[in-house]
Design a protein around this motif. Structure first.
Motif, mmCIF file in Angstrom:
data_model
loop_
_atom_site.group_PDB
_atom_site.id
_atom_site.type_symbol
_atom_site.label_atom_id
_atom_site.label_comp_id
_atom_site.label_asym_id
_atom_site.label_seq_id
_atom_site.Cartn_x
_atom_site.Cartn_y
_atom_site.Cartn_z
ATOM 1 N N ALA A 1 -15.534 -18.231 3.865
ATOM 2 C CA ALA A 1 -16.372 -17.218 3.228
ATOM 3 C C ALA A 1 -15.647 -15.884 3.111
ATOM 4 N N LEU A 2 -14.810 -15.569 4.040
ATOM 5 C CA LEU A 2 -14.125 -14.268 4.035
ATOM 6 C C LEU A 2 -12.786 -14.288 3.308
ATOM 7 N N GLU A 3 -12.333 -15.456 2.863
ATOM 8 C CA GLU A 3 -11.028 -15.530 2.191
ATOM 9 C C GLU A 3 -10.983 -14.718 0.885
ATOM 10 N N PRO A 4 -11.984 -14.764 0.027
ATOM 11 C CA PRO A 4 -11.917 -13.930 -1.186
ATOM 12 C C PRO A 4 -11.867 -12.431 -0.869
ATOM 13 N N LEU A 5 -12.618 -12.005 0.125
ATOM 14 C CA LEU A 5 -12.591 -10.599 0.504
ATOM 15 C C LEU A 5 -11.224 -10.209 1.042
ATOM 16 N N ALA A 6 -10.596 -11.087 1.784
ATOM 17 C CA ALA A 6 -9.262 -10.812 2.311
ATOM 18 C C ALA A 6 -8.234 -10.705 1.189
ATOM 19 N N ARG A 7 -8.358 -11.578 0.170
ATOM 20 C CA ARG A 7 -7.423 -11.492 -0.972
ATOM 21 C C ARG A 7 -7.620 -10.202 -1.770
ATOM 22 N N LEU A 8 -8.876 -9.788 -1.916
ATOM 23 C CA LEU A 8 -9.158 -8.541 -2.628
ATOM 24 C C LEU A 8 -8.572 -7.343 -1.888
ATOM 25 N N LEU A 9 -8.743 -7.306 -0.584
ATOM 26 C CA LEU A 9 -8.198 -6.193 0.207
ATOM 27 C C LEU A 9 -6.668 -6.217 0.221
ATOM 28 N N ALA A 10 -6.085 -7.388 0.179
ATOM 29 C CA ALA A 10 -4.621 -7.480 0.146
ATOM 30 C C ALA A 10 -4.073 -7.017 -1.184
ATOM 31 N N ALA A 11 -4.875 -7.167 -2.276
ATOM 32 C CA ALA A 11 -4.405 -6.749 -3.597
ATOM 33 C C ALA A 11 -4.432 -5.234 -3.749
ATOM 34 N N LEU A 12 -5.309 -4.565 -3.014
ATOM 35 C CA LEU A 12 -5.371 -3.103 -3.088
ATOM 36 C C LEU A 12 -4.187 -2.509 -2.343
ATOM 37 N N ARG A 13 -3.475 -1.612 -3.022
ATOM 38 C CA ARG A 13 -2.340 -0.961 -2.382
ATOM 39 C C ARG A 13 -2.628 0.524 -2.298
ATOM 40 N N LEU A 14 -2.593 1.008 -1.095
ATOM 41 C CA LEU A 14 -2.760 2.439 -0.916
ATOM 42 C C LEU A 14 -1.431 3.160 -1.095
ATOM 43 N N VAL A 15 -0.371 2.537 -0.686
ATOM 44 C CA VAL A 15 0.970 3.112 -0.799
ATOM 45 C C VAL A 15 1.881 2.043 -1.361
ATOM 46 N N HIS A 16 2.695 2.439 -2.357
ATOM 47 C CA HIS A 16 3.655 1.509 -2.943
ATOM 48 C C HIS A 16 5.053 2.062 -2.674
ATOM 49 N N VAL A 17 5.865 1.291 -2.007
ATOM 50 C CA VAL A 17 7.214 1.720 -1.659
ATOM 51 C C VAL A 17 8.209 0.830 -2.388
ATOM 52 N N GLU A 18 9.142 1.485 -3.103
ATOM 53 C CA GLU A 18 10.208 0.743 -3.759
ATOM 54 C C GLU A 18 11.525 1.229 -3.208
ATOM 55 N N ARG A 19 12.410 0.302 -3.038
ATOM 56 C CA ARG A 19 13.741 0.649 -2.561
ATOM 57 C C ARG A 19 14.739 0.308 -3.656
ATOM 58 N N ARG A 20 15.227 1.313 -4.310
ATOM 59 C CA ARG A 20 16.261 1.104 -5.322
ATOM 60 C C ARG A 20 17.419 2.011 -4.986
ATOM 61 N N CYS A 21 18.541 1.491 -5.133
ATOM 62 C CA CYS A 21 19.751 2.285 -4.882
ATOM 63 C C CYS A 21 20.345 2.684 -6.247
ATOM 64 N N THR A 22 20.380 3.950 -6.511
ATOM 65 C CA THR A 22 20.929 4.423 -7.798
ATOM 66 C C THR A 22 22.388 4.741 -7.699
ATOM 67 N N CYS A 23 22.943 4.646 -6.533
ATOM 68 C CA CYS A 23 24.379 4.937 -6.396
ATOM 69 C C CYS A 23 25.218 3.765 -6.876
ATOM 70 N N ALA A 24 26.467 4.022 -7.158
ATOM 71 C CA ALA A 24 27.356 2.986 -7.692
ATOM 72 C C ALA A 24 27.774 1.997 -6.617
ATOM 73 N N GLN A 25 27.843 2.478 -5.423
ATOM 74 C CA GLN A 25 28.277 1.587 -4.329
ATOM 75 C C GLN A 25 27.050 1.071 -3.587
ATOM 76 N N HIS A 26 27.026 -0.204 -3.424
ATOM 77 C CA HIS A 26 25.926 -0.816 -2.663
ATOM 78 C C HIS A 26 26.375 -1.027 -1.228
ATOM 79 N N VAL A 27 25.673 -0.479 -0.360
ATOM 80 C CA VAL A 27 26.044 -0.566 1.064
ATOM 81 C C VAL A 27 25.320 -1.693 1.706
#
Length: 146
Positions: free
Chosen positions: A120-146
């Motif tokens: 019964a709670l699985e749909p509610l759990a999926r809905l809460l997991a889909a909501l993102r309060l903070v979105h973090v992306e890690r992209r390196c714009t430098c030429a050298q990848h460390v």
């Protein structure tokens, strides 16, 4: 005529008198010598007595430690361990077995309820997991990848 009472009458009163001899006071000092003047034999005896006393004290301590250890181990083996085993088997084990069996029965009885609540709670759990309060992306714009 012989009367047996006559023989015992003489011993009932005890002795006629007790003599107490008083010794001369301070008689122990007559045989004492001056403690500051030691003979060669006394000096040698004192030199030999120091290590002998230390060795004897060590041997006595080892013997006493062994005796105390043996007594404690014997008391533990003969009284403490059987007493603890009897106390566990007679007093603690039955309530613990009862609690374990009741917990297993309760788990088996509540398993369908838990599965239904999860479904019964699985749909509610999926809905809460889909909501993102903070979105973090890690992209390196430098030429050298460390």
């Amino acid at each position: 005529m012989f009367d047996g009472k006559q023989i015992f009458d003489t011993y009932d009163d005890g002795p006629d008198r007790i003599e107490v001899y008083h010794f001369e006071p301070a008689g122990e000092y007559l045989c004492a010598r001056d403690a500051t003047r030691l003979t060669h034999v006394e000096r040698a005896a004192r030199r030999v007595a120091r290590p002998a006393r230390a060795l004897l004290a060590e041997c006595v301590l080892v013997a006493v430690r062994s005796a105390v250890t043996g007594v404690v181990q014997t008391v533990s083996d003969q009284l403490l361990k059987p007493g603890l085993a009897l106390a566990f088997n007679a007093l603690l084990q039955p309530p613990l077995v009862l609690a374990a069996q009741m917990a297993a029965a309760l788990r088996a009885a509540l398993r369908p309820v838990a599965l239904a609540a999860g479904d019964a709670l699985e749909p509610l759990a999926r809905l809460l997991a889909a909501l993102r309060l903070v979105h973090v992306e890690r992209r390196c714009t430098c030429a050298q990848h460390v």
